[in-house]
Design an enzyme around this catalytic site. Structure first.
Site, mmCIF file in Angstrom:
data_model
loop_
_atom_site.group_PDB
_atom_site.id
_atom_site.type_symbol
_atom_site.label_atom_id
_atom_site.label_comp_id
_atom_site.label_asym_id
_atom_site.label_seq_id
_atom_site.Cartn_x
_atom_site.Cartn_y
_atom_site.Cartn_z
ATOM 1 N N GLY A 193 0.376 -1.447 -0.440
ATOM 2 C CA GLY A 193 0.083 -0.222 -0.077
ATOM 3 C C GLY A 193 0.488 1.447 0.172
ATOM 4 C CG LEU A 242 -11.333 -5.746 -11.386
ATOM 5 C CD1 LEU A 242 -11.219 -4.122 -10.689
ATOM 6 C CD2 LEU A 242 -12.560 -6.375 -9.654
ATOM 7 C CG HIS A 263 1.674 -1.409 -15.825
ATOM 8 N ND1 HIS A 263 1.289 -2.625 -15.152
ATOM 9 C CD2 HIS A 263 2.137 -1.564 -16.640
ATOM 10 C CE1 HIS A 263 2.035 -3.528 -15.747
ATOM 11 N NE2 HIS A 263 2.690 -2.635 -17.016
ATOM 12 C CD GLU A 292 4.939 2.481 -9.324
ATOM 13 O OE1 GLU A 292 3.636 2.040 -8.026
ATOM 14 O OE2 GLU A 292 5.478 1.240 -9.955
HETATM 15 C C1 GRF Z 1 3.392 -1.499 -7.599
HETATM 16 O O1 GRF Z 1 4.386 -1.208 -7.919
HETATM 17 C C2 GRF Z 1 2.249 -0.774 -8.469
HETATM 18 O O2 GRF Z 1 2.141 -0.181 -10.175
HETATM 19 C C3 GRF Z 1 1.828 -2.736 -9.081
HETATM 20 O O3 GRF Z 1 1.897 -2.982 -7.636
HETATM 21 C C4 GRF Z 1 2.746 -1.899 -7.341
HETATM 22 C C5 GRF Z 1 1.831 -2.156 -5.747
HETATM 23 O O4 GRF Z 1 2.515 -1.881 -4.722
HETATM 24 N N1 GRF Z 1 0.384 -2.251 -9.661
HETATM 25 P P1 GRF Z 1 1.735 -0.971 -3.068
HETATM 26 O O5 GRF Z 1 1.290 -1.893 -2.822
HETATM 27 O O6 GRF Z 1 1.545 0.756 -3.395
HETATM 28 O O7 GRF Z 1 3.147 -0.560 -2.562
#
Ligand code: GRF
Length: 204
Positions: free
Chosen positions: A14, A96, A112, A183
């Site tokens: 998370g 989903l 992603h 991200e």
């Molecule tokens: C991230 O790398 C996201 O891009 C991918 O899963 C990972 C999740 O990490 N879809 P977190 O649970 O937010 O730390």
């Protein structure tokens, strides 16, 4: 103006959820409010992050539902109960089906960890994405936020950010840098863009 009601769906640590919570506190997200965190694992650390921030949580596994259909029904019931306007998939590791994505068309976004259309689609999740990028020898990777439809990682792109690969990168170091540099920045930014669009359309 009323805020868009946001649900964040998670499966693991998370850190992206944390970035969203922090962005809400700092005012980067001002048109929406995270009112629900849904996990498909009862033990995801993301649930702790939600509880610490005072956000309602709901967790349910596919196993205890018995089928994909009843799993999705349980998710839909919860999302509708909370009048959710925008669903953010933040490391949600369950696919989903079309019936779910159609029901919330243009209301689900996903982060992603690559520059789509590279290293995406079925089987590309977590470290596998970064392993593939390093194996290919690309010099630039990054992250993408996109709308979710029935095609894995196939919906319209909202935001992207590039990250340079370093000579000594491992999948782990690259994963961390993509999170920090891309991200955790573009997911809150996209959450604000989509929330604003939703509330502006509601006003009309
Ligand atoms: C991230 O790398 C996201 O891009 C991918 O899963 C990972 C999740 O990490 N879809 P977190 O649970 O937010 O730390």
């Amino acid at each position: 103006m009323a805020k868009a009601r946001i649900a964040v769906m998670v499966s693991g640590g998370g850190t992206n959820l944390q970035a969203l919570i922090d962005a809400q506190i700092s005012g980067i997200i001002k048109s929406g409010e995270i009112v629900l965190v849904i996990s498909n694992s009862h033990t995801a650390f993301a649930l702790e992050r939600a509880k610490n921030a005072g956000i309602k949580t709901f967790s349910i596994t596919k196993k205890e539902c018995g089928s994909q259909q009843s799993f999705e029904k349980a998710l839909i019931d919860e999302l509708e109960k909370e009048n959710i306007d925008l669903i953010i998939l933040a490391g949600f590791l369950s696919i989903l089906n079309k019936s779910f994505t159609d029901r919330f068309a243009k209301r689900i976004i996903n982060i992603h960890p690559s520059l789509i259309p590279s290293f995406c689609g079925e089987g590309y999740y977590g470290l596998k994405v970064h392993e593939a990028a390093l194996h290919k020898g690309v010099k630039v990777t990054g992250a993408t936020v996109h709308y979710v439809n029935e095609i894995p990682d196939g919906g319209e792109i909202i935001l992207q950010k590039a990250v340079y690969i370093r000579k000594n990168d491992t999948p782990e170091t690259l994963q961390r840098r993509v999170m920090e540099q891309a991200e955790w920045k573009i997911l809150p930014a996209a959450a604000e863009i989509c929330s604003r669009k939703i509330i502006e359309n509601k006003e009309i």
